[in-house]
Scaffold this motif. Structure first.
Motif, PDB file in Angstrom:
ATOM      1  N   VAL A  21       0.842  -1.209   0.000  1.00  0.00           N
ATOM      2  CA  VAL A  21       0.000   0.000   0.000  1.00  0.00           C
ATOM      3  C   VAL A  21       0.875   1.255   0.000  1.00  0.00           C
ATOM      4  N   ILE A  22       1.893   1.251   0.856  1.00  0.00           N
ATOM      5  CA  ILE A  22       2.775   2.424   0.964  1.00  0.00           C
ATOM      6  C   ILE A  22       3.595   2.591  -0.315  1.00  0.00           C
ATOM      7  N   GLU A  23       4.113   1.479  -0.843  1.00  0.00           N
ATOM      8  CA  GLU A  23       4.885   1.554  -2.095  1.00  0.00           C
ATOM      9  C   GLU A  23       4.032   2.071  -3.240  1.00  0.00           C
ATOM     10  N   GLY A  24       2.728   1.843  -3.156  1.00  0.00           N
ATOM     11  CA  GLY A  24       1.816   2.345  -4.174  1.00  0.00           C
ATOM     12  C   GLY A  24       1.468   3.814  -3.989  1.00  0.00           C
ATOM     13  N   GLY A  25       2.006   4.420  -2.936  1.00  0.00           N
ATOM     14  CA  GLY A  25       1.776   5.850  -2.708  1.00  0.00           C
ATOM     15  C   GLY A  25       0.532   6.138  -1.884  1.00  0.00           C
ATOM     16  N   HIS A  26      -0.071   5.085  -1.320  1.00  0.00           N
ATOM     17  CA  HIS A  26      -1.269   5.259  -0.499  1.00  0.00           C
ATOM     18  C   HIS A  26      -0.878   5.375   0.968  1.00  0.00           C
ATOM     19  N   GLN A  27      -1.898   5.669   1.788  1.00  0.00           N
ATOM     20  CA  GLN A  27      -1.662   5.844   3.212  1.00  0.00           C
ATOM     21  C   GLN A  27      -2.412   4.760   3.983  1.00  0.00           C
ATOM     22  N   VAL A  28      -1.739   4.113   4.946  1.00  0.00           N
ATOM     23  CA  VAL A  28      -2.414   3.149   5.821  1.00  0.00           C
ATOM     24  C   VAL A  28      -2.966   3.922   7.012  1.00  0.00           C
ATOM     25  N   VAL A  29      -4.278   4.006   7.118  1.00  0.00           N
ATOM     26  CA  VAL A  29      -4.881   4.801   8.194  1.00  0.00           C
ATOM     27  C   VAL A  29      -5.330   3.943   9.376  1.00  0.00           C
ATOM     28  N   GLY A  30      -5.213   2.611   9.237  1.00  0.00           N
ATOM     29  CA  GLY A  30      -5.557   1.754  10.352  1.00  0.00           C
ATOM     30  C   GLY A  30      -5.305   0.303  10.019  1.00  0.00           C
ATOM     31  N   GLU A  31      -5.183  -0.516  11.076  1.00  0.00           N
ATOM     32  CA  GLU A  31      -5.032  -1.959  10.909  1.00  0.00           C
ATOM     33  C   GLU A  31      -5.914  -2.638  11.935  1.00  0.00           C
ATOM     34  N   ALA A  32      -6.473  -3.787  11.563  1.00  0.00           N
ATOM     35  CA  ALA A  32      -7.309  -4.539  12.489  1.00  0.00           C
ATOM     36  C   ALA A  32      -7.058  -6.023  12.289  1.00  0.00           C
ATOM     37  N   GLY A  33      -7.250  -6.821  13.364  1.00  0.00           N
ATOM     38  CA  GLY A  33      -6.932  -8.236  13.341  1.00  0.00           C
ATOM     39  C   GLY A  33      -8.134  -9.159  13.359  1.00  0.00           C
ATOM     40  N   ASN A  34      -9.348  -8.596  13.419  1.00  0.00           N
ATOM     41  CA  ASN A  34     -10.567  -9.416  13.317  1.00  0.00           C
ATOM     42  C   ASN A  34     -11.737  -8.520  12.929  1.00  0.00           C
ATOM     43  N   GLY A  35     -12.892  -9.137  12.762  1.00  0.00           N
ATOM     44  CA  GLY A  35     -14.056  -8.407  12.286  1.00  0.00           C
ATOM     45  C   GLY A  35     -14.526  -7.302  13.219  1.00  0.00           C
ATOM     46  N   GLU A  36     -14.548  -7.591  14.509  1.00  0.00           N
ATOM     47  CA  GLU A  36     -15.011  -6.580  15.480  1.00  0.00           C
ATOM     48  C   GLU A  36     -14.126  -5.346  15.424  1.00  0.00           C
ATOM     49  N   GLU A  37     -12.801  -5.602  15.419  1.00  0.00           N
ATOM     50  CA  GLU A  37     -11.849  -4.489  15.353  1.00  0.00           C
ATOM     51  C   GLU A  37     -12.003  -3.718  14.042  1.00  0.00           C
ATOM     52  N   ALA A  38     -12.270  -4.454  12.971  1.00  0.00           N
ATOM     53  CA  ALA A  38     -12.434  -3.818  11.662  1.00  0.00           C
ATOM     54  C   ALA A  38     -13.605  -2.836  11.693  1.00  0.00           C
ATOM     55  N   ILE A  39     -14.716  -3.255  12.302  1.00  0.00           N
ATOM     56  CA  ILE A  39     -15.913  -2.409  12.362  1.00  0.00           C
ATOM     57  C   ILE A  39     -15.637  -1.149  13.186  1.00  0.00           C
ATOM     58  N   SER A  40     -15.026  -1.327  14.368  1.00  0.00           N
ATOM     59  CA  SER A  40     -14.800  -0.146  15.211  1.00  0.00           C
ATOM     60  C   SER A  40     -13.759   0.776  14.587  1.00  0.00           C
TER      61      SER A  40
END
Ligand SMILES: [Mg+2]
Length: 118
Positions: A21-40
């Protein structure tokens, strides 16, 4: 360039995705390790695009797609699937996911899919 939320239960996979993602020039604005975390995390960072793993402990990626889309109907979610997960990819697309890439993730393919949906 996009603001991307990476969801995967494997730290190594998140690292691989982050790098692409970073090499593509985009920004990582968050990371999550399961569905609940993804939603919040989705609600907090409101990313342009989510990369969503399917198999995760707790809530899986397909259910996370259902719940994110029900709250945020315009969410753009790209499934990162493994071989043999075709049925779950179809379920995710029916639930509102926009696209998918197959693991092992190829850099050019993922970047192409991200740009297509930005
Ligand atoms: Mg997984």
């Amino acid at each position: 360039m996009g603001r991307i939320l990476i969801v995967d239960d494997a730290a190594f996979m998140r690292m691989v995705l982050r790098q692409i993602v970073i090499e593509g020039g985009h920004q990582v604005v968050g990371e999550a390790g399961n569905g609940e975390e993804a939603i919040s995390t989705y609600g907090k960072v409101l990313p342009d695009i989510v990369t969503m793993d399917i198999t995760m402990p707790g809530m899986d990626g397909v259910e996370a797609v259902r719940q994110i889309i029900s709250k945020h109907p315009t969410a753009k979610i790209i499934m990162c699937s493994a071989m043999g997960q075709k049925t779950m990819v179809i379920d995710a697309i029916k639930a509102g996911a926009k696209d998918f890439v197959v693991k092992p993730i190829q850099k050019e393919k993922l970047l192409e899919v991200l740009i297509k949906h930005l």
